[in-house]
Design an enzyme around this catalytic site. Structure first.
Site, PDB file in Angstrom:
ATOM      1  N   PHE A 148      -6.040 -13.467  13.976  1.00  8.17           N
ATOM      2  CA  PHE A 148      -5.285 -13.277  15.770  1.00  8.17           C
ATOM      3  C   PHE A 148      -4.750 -12.230  15.423  1.00  8.17           C
ATOM      4  CE2 PHE A 148      -1.751 -15.597  14.036  1.00  8.17           C
ATOM      5  CZ  PHE A 148      -0.519 -14.672  14.686  1.00  8.17           C
ATOM      6  N   LYS A 172     -16.127 -13.494  14.024  1.00  4.19           N
ATOM      7  CA  LYS A 172     -16.489 -14.605  14.557  1.00  4.19           C
ATOM      8  C   LYS A 172     -14.664 -14.421  14.819  1.00  4.19           C
ATOM      9  CE  LYS A 172     -13.835 -18.016  14.345  1.00  4.19           C
ATOM     10  NZ  LYS A 172     -12.714 -18.408  15.158  1.00  4.19           N
ATOM     11  N   SER A 225      -5.358 -17.432   6.782  1.00  4.41           N
ATOM     12  CA  SER A 225      -4.598 -17.348   5.885  1.00  4.41           C
ATOM     13  C   SER A 225      -5.275 -18.420   4.800  1.00  4.41           C
ATOM     14  CB  SER A 225      -3.594 -19.240   7.187  1.00  4.41           C
ATOM     15  OG  SER A 225      -4.750 -19.995   6.988  1.00  4.41           O
ATOM     16  N   CYS A 280       0.141  -9.460   7.501  1.00  4.94           N
ATOM     17  CA  CYS A 280       0.228  -9.770   6.735  1.00  4.94           C
ATOM     18  C   CYS A 280       0.551  -8.641   5.260  1.00  4.94           C
ATOM     19  CB  CYS A 280      -1.201  -9.835   5.331  1.00  4.94           C
ATOM     20  SG  CYS A 280      -2.067  -8.661   5.506  1.00  4.94           S
ATOM     21  N   GLU A 382       5.059 -18.627   3.250  1.00  2.00           N
ATOM     22  CA  GLU A 382       4.869 -17.457   4.209  1.00  2.00           C
ATOM     23  C   GLU A 382       5.242 -18.025   5.817  1.00  2.00           C
ATOM     24  OE1 GLU A 382       0.978 -17.160   5.692  1.00  2.00           O
ATOM     25  OE2 GLU A 382       1.098 -14.519   5.745  1.00  2.00           O
TER      26      GLU A 382
END
Ligand code: NAD
Length: 497
Positions: A148, A172, A225, A280, A382
């Site tokens: 996202f 996707k 993730s 990230c 994280e």
């Protein structure tokens, strides 16, 4: 209310399966629905891509690059609109969304050079009157599954290069901010890309699993993730596919006592809270080497308190909301964990004022936690939000030991004026992307992006020459044109003569 469809064989397909809700994170309102692909819809997209492949792989390099140039011009022309769309579903501020589009465009620009990038080698006379040459050929249908946090840039790390190399693509995207994918598909159509070369299936695990199992999908690029990256890698490789799966991160910034503390504080705050920490490559831990801890924290706190939090479409906002209520709650839960673990919250984002009021938006302001213990949950896990942890360390050695003992190895940075220390750090640190006085060292499009350890499953990083290699297979041709001296039958193993 909008409805976000799939894009199959050059046109929107509304979808007949389940749907998911799309939110405006700044208000908490549902603004639309996104289709969730069924297995049959994924199969239709893969089938369209498979049909389009033979003609596309044989389309000349010059023609492919012309279409890429046209696409580049169209994205450039519409970058403002695309950024506004991203901001409305993701929540990031407009300037940040513009930055994301710009970095994605750089990969398109890199891919425009595909005639050069696909050049092979040629050796004349590898044996007497025998020539050898290497070529790289596309794989076929390839898939991209994306997160996202960069709904335009991360897909653009993948599809410009895959398509330029002669593959056909099924994307996707994240179900949380799906509109950018359809916007880009429409621009591909306008650029003259043949139907079926670029397809989008919206959705969740059902769509992902079908792509991972589908016998006609040759390769999968994933960004998201770590648990899902590991799952995608294991499942897709078990189905015989080539896979690059980029996972999560926990990026440390090591500040040595000789560093310029104003630069270090500016950098920590920018890299910690830009895009609300949902990057990230965000810095989430500052390792402050004695004796500069107190001075550095004071500078970081002072800058953090000045950050203006508000809706992404308000030009005065520097930081927007988080992507969903559930994610905001998860990030906020780390503030309680920090207190339980004995750390000290020095700026508490739960009380940050929001321009225009909080409403039901998914707000959490920038948060600074000092005296975080190495190895604690706040340090290790994280968080992926606007939470910056400070760990006090006694030496360079202690700092690098902490970085290298972590699970992740995506990005890191050192701040120092000592070239020798920086060089040692670059050599010793077990991380894929390293900054020296640069807090977010995201490689340019002509280098490759990727981490080490739990931040990447697979062998190739994305974009740059590794991207070209990922989306192509090498072939070496050895040729001899008939000549009266060819030598007749010879059962020996070929050797040079
Ligand atoms: P995510 O792993 O939840 O989702 C990524 C993609 O996987 C989405 O398309 C999603 O629909 C799909 N997915 C989710 N759960 C699935 C399941 N159980 N089975 C199959 N597919 C599933 O990640 P996210 O929350 O969208 O993105 C944030 C994460 O991405 C962070 O961990 C961040 O560090 C990481 N990220 C990494 C990089 C990198 O380059 N290493 C870049 C951007 C984001």
């Amino acid at each position: 209310m909008k409805h976000v469809s799939h894009w199959i064989d050059g046109a929107e397909v509304r979808g007949e399966g389940r749907t998911g809700e799309i939110y405006n994170p700044a208000t908490g309102e549902v603004t639309g629905q996104v289709a969730f692909a069924t297995v049959a819809e994924v199969d239709a997209a893969v089938e369209a891509a498979k049909r389009a492949f033979p003609a596309w792989r044989d389309t000349s390099l010059v023609k492919r690059s012309k279409i890429l140039f046209a696409f580049r011009e169209l994205v450039d022309k519409h970058r403002d609109e695309l950024a506004a769309l991203i901001s409305s579903e993701h929540g990031k501020v407009h300037s940040d969304a513009m930055g994301e589009v710009a970095r994605g465009l750089e990969v398109v620009e890199f891919a425009c050079g595909i005639p050069h990038l696909l050049k092979g080698g040629f050796s004349e006379n590898v044996s007497t009157r025998v020539d050898s040459y290497s070529i790289r050929q596309p794989l076929g249908v390839v898939a991209g599954i994306t997160p996202f946090n960069f709904p335009a840039m991360v897909p653009m790390w993948m599809f410009p290069i895959a398509i330029a190399c002669g593959n056909t693509f099924v994307l996707k995207p994240s179900e949380k901010d799906p509109s950018a994918s359809i916007f880009l598909a429409e621009l591909w159509r306008q650029a003259g890309l043949p139907d079926g070369v670029f397809n989008v299936v919206q959705g969740d695990k059902v769509a992902v699993d079908r792509l991972l199992e589908h016998p006609d999908v040759r390769a999968v690029s994933f960004v998201g993730s770590t648990p899902i990256a590991r799952y995608v890698y294991e499942k897709a490789t078990a189905h015989g596919k080539r896979v690059q799966a980029l996972g999560g991160a926990k990026n440390h910034m090591l500040v040595l006592p000789d560093a310029d503390l104003d630069l270090a504080a500016d950098s920590a705050v920018s890299a910690g809270f830009g895009s609300a920490g949902e990057r990230c490559m965000a810095i989430s831990v500052v390792l402050a080497v004695d004796p500069i801890g107190d001075a550095l924290v004071e500078k970081i706190v002072e800058r953090t308190r000045r950050i203006v939090v508000g809706p992404g479409d308000d030009p005065a906002s520097q930081m927007g909301p988080l992507v969903t209520a559930a994610h905001r709650d998860k990030v906020a839960s780390y503030l309680d964990i920090a207190v339980d673990e004995g750390a000290k919250i020095v700026v508490d984002g739960r009380t940050t004022p929001v321009r225009g009021g909080r409403g039901n938006g998914f707000w959490l302001g920038p948060t600074v936690i000092d005296h975080v213990t190495p190895g604690s949950r706040v340090h290790r896990e994280e968080i992926f939000g606007p939470v910056l942890s400070i760990v006090r360390v006694r030496s360079y050695e202690e700092g690098i030991r902490i970085i290298n003992s972590g699970e992740y190895g995506n990005g890191t940075a050192i701040f120092t004026n000592d070239g020798g220390a920086a060089r040692r750090f670059q050599n010793e640190v077990e991380v894929g992307m390293v900054g020296i006085n640069v807090p977010i060292p995201v490689p340019m499009a002509f280098y490759s992006f990727g981490g080490w350890k739990a931040s990447l499953f697979g062998d190739t990083h994305v974009h740059g020459t590794e991207g070209v290699h990922f989306y192509t297979r090498g072939k070496v041709v050895t040729s001899r044109w008939l000549d009266p001296s060819h030598g007749g039958v010879n059962l020996g193993f070929p050797t040079n003569s």
